[in-house]
Write a protein that holds these residues in place. Structure first.
Motif, short mmCIF file in Angstrom:
data_model
loop_
_atom_site.label_atom_id
_atom_site.label_comp_id
_atom_site.label_asym_id
_atom_site.label_seq_id
_atom_site.Cartn_x
_atom_site.Cartn_y
_atom_site.Cartn_z
N LEU A 126 66.10 72.75 60.18
CA LEU A 126 66.76 72.80 58.85
C LEU A 126 66.23 73.62 57.95
O LEU A 126 67.19 74.43 57.39
CB LEU A 126 66.90 71.17 58.28
CG LEU A 126 67.53 70.23 58.76
CD1 LEU A 126 67.41 68.83 58.21
CD2 LEU A 126 68.93 70.56 59.02
N THR A 127 64.97 73.73 57.92
CA THR A 127 64.16 74.72 57.17
C THR A 127 64.58 76.28 57.35
O THR A 127 64.86 77.07 56.62
CB THR A 127 62.65 74.56 56.99
OG1 THR A 127 62.44 73.27 56.68
CG2 THR A 127 62.22 75.65 56.08
N GLN A 128 64.35 76.45 58.64
CA GLN A 128 64.90 77.67 59.31
C GLN A 128 66.27 78.25 59.30
O GLN A 128 66.72 79.13 58.83
CB GLN A 128 64.37 77.77 60.82
CG GLN A 128 64.71 79.25 61.34
CD GLN A 128 64.23 79.35 62.95
OE1 GLN A 128 64.10 78.15 63.59
NE2 GLN A 128 64.16 80.42 63.54
N ALA A 129 67.02 77.10 59.41
CA ALA A 129 68.48 77.38 59.15
C ALA A 129 69.08 77.89 57.84
O ALA A 129 69.79 78.59 57.30
CB ALA A 129 69.27 76.14 59.53
N GLN A 130 68.19 77.10 56.89
CA GLN A 130 68.66 77.38 55.47
C GLN A 130 68.16 78.77 54.97
O GLN A 130 68.56 79.53 54.22
CB GLN A 130 67.92 76.25 54.41
CG GLN A 130 68.17 76.41 53.08
CD GLN A 130 68.16 75.06 52.04
OE1 GLN A 130 68.53 74.00 52.79
NE2 GLN A 130 67.34 75.05 51.04
N SER A 131 67.08 79.17 55.74
CA SER A 131 66.51 80.42 55.23
C SER A 131 67.36 81.58 55.91
O SER A 131 67.72 82.53 55.42
CB SER A 131 65.00 80.60 55.84
OG SER A 131 64.80 82.08 55.70
N LEU A 132 68.10 81.39 57.14
CA LEU A 132 68.77 82.40 57.54
C LEU A 132 70.19 82.37 57.05
O LEU A 132 71.03 83.22 57.10
CB LEU A 132 69.09 81.90 59.24
CG LEU A 132 67.81 81.95 60.27
CD1 LEU A 132 67.98 81.53 61.61
CD2 LEU A 132 67.50 83.71 60.17
N MET A 133 70.41 81.23 56.29
CA MET A 133 71.85 81.08 55.67
C MET A 133 71.77 81.54 54.26
O MET A 133 72.86 81.39 53.43
CB MET A 133 72.35 79.61 55.67
CG MET A 133 72.75 79.15 56.95
SD MET A 133 72.98 77.34 57.08
CE MET A 133 74.55 77.21 56.09
N GLY A 134 70.64 82.25 53.90
CA GLY A 134 70.24 82.80 52.48
C GLY A 134 70.51 81.66 51.54
O GLY A 134 70.59 82.04 50.23
N GLY A 135 69.80 80.83 51.78
CA GLY A 135 69.61 79.82 50.76
C GLY A 135 70.53 78.61 50.44
O GLY A 135 70.46 77.82 49.78
N LYS A 136 71.51 79.05 51.32
CA LYS A 136 72.48 77.70 51.29
C LYS A 136 72.14 76.56 51.73
O LYS A 136 71.30 76.56 52.73
CB LYS A 136 73.93 78.17 52.01
CG LYS A 136 74.67 79.60 51.24
CD LYS A 136 75.99 79.89 51.96
CE LYS A 136 76.73 81.16 51.34
NZ LYS A 136 77.87 81.48 51.90
N PRO A 137 72.79 75.51 51.66
CA PRO A 137 72.30 73.98 52.06
C PRO A 137 72.59 73.99 53.50
O PRO A 137 73.61 74.45 53.98
CB PRO A 137 72.97 73.12 51.26
CG PRO A 137 73.51 73.66 50.02
CD PRO A 137 73.58 75.30 50.25
N ALA A 138 71.35 73.87 54.39
CA ALA A 138 71.34 73.32 55.47
C ALA A 138 72.16 72.25 55.87
O ALA A 138 72.65 72.19 57.12
CB ALA A 138 69.99 73.66 56.38
#
Length: 500
Positions: free
Chosen positions: A36-48
């Protein structure tokens, strides 16, 4: 016949698998947090994730025990572990119950699946031996308390399944002997250190509650026969003797115990003072105290009731010496021949009846009392203990300590004093006079005023008149009294002190 249809080895294997999954939940928790942390980072800070349970995992792989988890999947560690442990205990319980059944012990089927320690045959037999050993012992000036305490302690130490097996094998005459000896608390022998007979009332009351809380319904009658203190009688009450309520004039036929169909609470865990009706016993002084307390502090009254797995009800009550007890009572209640409750009750709920039943068992201050015209008649006017008759015709200050755990406080007999107590959130009860002459016309018309009766203070109207509720309930009209009317027709107000 053993309980069949359960593959215990497979259930144990499943429990072990759940335990293993739970032990790995911490690693899974950390892995999900990392994703979840990596996904949120890749999504530009959008909620994972939009899950409130998973949101705390973002950037926090340690949001589980011992760091204070409340979220999945880390919480599975404890949940699956507890489930596994419970399955193991239940398997052990079932295995041991089957062993005892094969040896001729009787155990209620429901208890064979209880989540408790597996029954121990030796404990059952030790209790049976100690009970039988009371026969023929010398219980003279040497006292018998040590022998009785041995039986009491062994019975208190039995699990529900063990007690069920014990009661199935115990001889009725042995149980009755134990009950008779326990109630014989005469310590008047030659030497005080030698003459300790029976079991003190307080300790024996708690002992009976402990037995009744665990015993299966099939054994309640056996316990009641051996220990009369478990079930309050009603054959000394006015309605039993006269077949009617002396104040209300209502005919009551065929008084008997029956099991109600209404639940304990109409709304789970909630009480409503306006729901209470006194019923047919002459215990307005108690029901008024209960109602006033329920009005002022409903949570306090609700917390004083617990329903047990076997159908019995625990009621919190204080004894005459101010000691708190949880008194266990069976679910059956006094009814008339038509199956209607004659005890106290609520609107589609029964909790007031169980408070009243426990009070009937515990009230220790009865010195007699009778309806109008019956004073001195020993059928009515005599002291009782442990039954509904003991709860009839007593004074306003006697009941409050059993309800609240504190003595009531007498206050000045005027509306201003009553309002001061009521505004301070104290329950307040008052008594009516024995003279009904010269009543206000509206009281005469609606029948609101009853002589020799106890009311509870419901509140005050805009004119400052006191509103008094009748514990009869069921639409009984309130008494609305001016200051002058109150002082002329009422007396002995009590401010109840609720134990905190």
């Amino acid at each position: 016949m053993p309980f069949a249809g359960f593959d215990i080895p497979k259930i144990r294997s499943l429990g072990t698998s759940l335990k293993t999954l739970g032990d790995n939940a911490g690693k899974l928790h950390s892995d999900v947090s990392a994703v979840l942390t990596q996904a949120q980072s890749l999504m530009g800070g959008k909620p994972a994730t939009t899950s409130r349970d998973l949101e705390p995992l973002v950037g926090n792989p340690f949001s589980f025990w011992p760091f204070g988890f409340n979220n999945l999947p880390g919480s599975l560690n404890g949940e699956l572990g507890d489930m596994s442990d419970s399955m193991a205990r239940r398997c052990s319980q079932l295995e041991k119950c089957n062993e005892l059944l094969a040896k001729g012990y009787a155990i209620d089927p429901a208890l064979a699946f209880a989540d408790e320690k597996a029954p121990d045959e030796k404990k059952i037999n030790d209790a049976l031996d100690a009970l039988a050993a009371l026969d023929g012992k010398d219980f003279g000036d040497d006292g018998n308390r040590d022998d009785l305490d041995e039986v009491k302690d062994k019975l208190n130490g039995l699990t529900a399944a063990e007690l069920d097996a014990f009661l199935a094998k115990a001889k009725p005459e042995d149980l009755r002997r134990y009950g008779d000896l326990a109630r014989k608390t005469d310590d008047s022998g030659m030497w005080w250190w030698e003459s300790h007979d029976g079991i003190p009332d307080s300790a024996f009351r708690d002992h009976l509650s402990g037995l009744l809380k665990k015993a299966g319904p099939s054994h309640w009658a056996k316990l009641e026969a051996a220990f009369p203190g478990i079930q309050p009688g009603f054959d000394t009450t006015d309605v039993w003797l006269d077949k009617q309520n002396s104040q209300r004039g209502q005919t009551v036929q065929g008084v008997q115990y029956g099991t109600p169909t209404d639940p304990l609470f109409a709304k789970p865990g909630q009480v409503d003072a306006s729901s209470i009706s006194q019923g047919q016993f002459a215990d307005c002084w108690y029901i008024a105290s209960l109602t006033a307390t329920a009005q002022a502090d409903p949570q306090f009254i609700a917390e004083g009731l617990k329903q047990n797995a076997n159908g019995t009800v625990d009621v919190r009550i204080w004894d005459k010496d101010g000691n708190k007890h949880w008194v266990t009572v069976t679910p059956d209640l006094p009814m008339d021949s038509n199956g209607h409750l004659i005890s106290a009750h609520g609107n589609a709920e029964t909790w007031p009846a169980y408070y009243e039943k426990a009070f009937a068992l515990m009230y220790g201050g009865d010195e007699g009392g009778a309806p109008d015209g019956r004073d001195g008649d020993k059928r009515y006017d005599h002291a009782d203990f442990g039954n509904y008759g003991a709860t009839e015709w007593d004074m306003t200050d006697k009941a409050p300590p059993y309800v609240t755990g504190e003595n009531s406080k007498s206050i000045d007999n005027n509306v201003d004093s009553i309002k001061k107590s009521f505004d301070a959130h104290h329950p307040v009860i008052v008594a009516s006079n024995s003279d009904s002459s010269n009543l206000p016309s509206d009281w005469q018309k609606n029948g609101a005023y009853v002589t020799r009766h106890v009311y509870y203070v419901k509140g005050f109207n805009a004119n400052g008149d006191v509103i008094l509720g009748n514990p009869w309930g069921g639409g009984s009209p309130d008494v609305v009294a001016t200051r002058e009317q109150y002082e002329k027709f009422f007396n002995t107000p009590q401010e109840l002190q609720v134990k905190k």
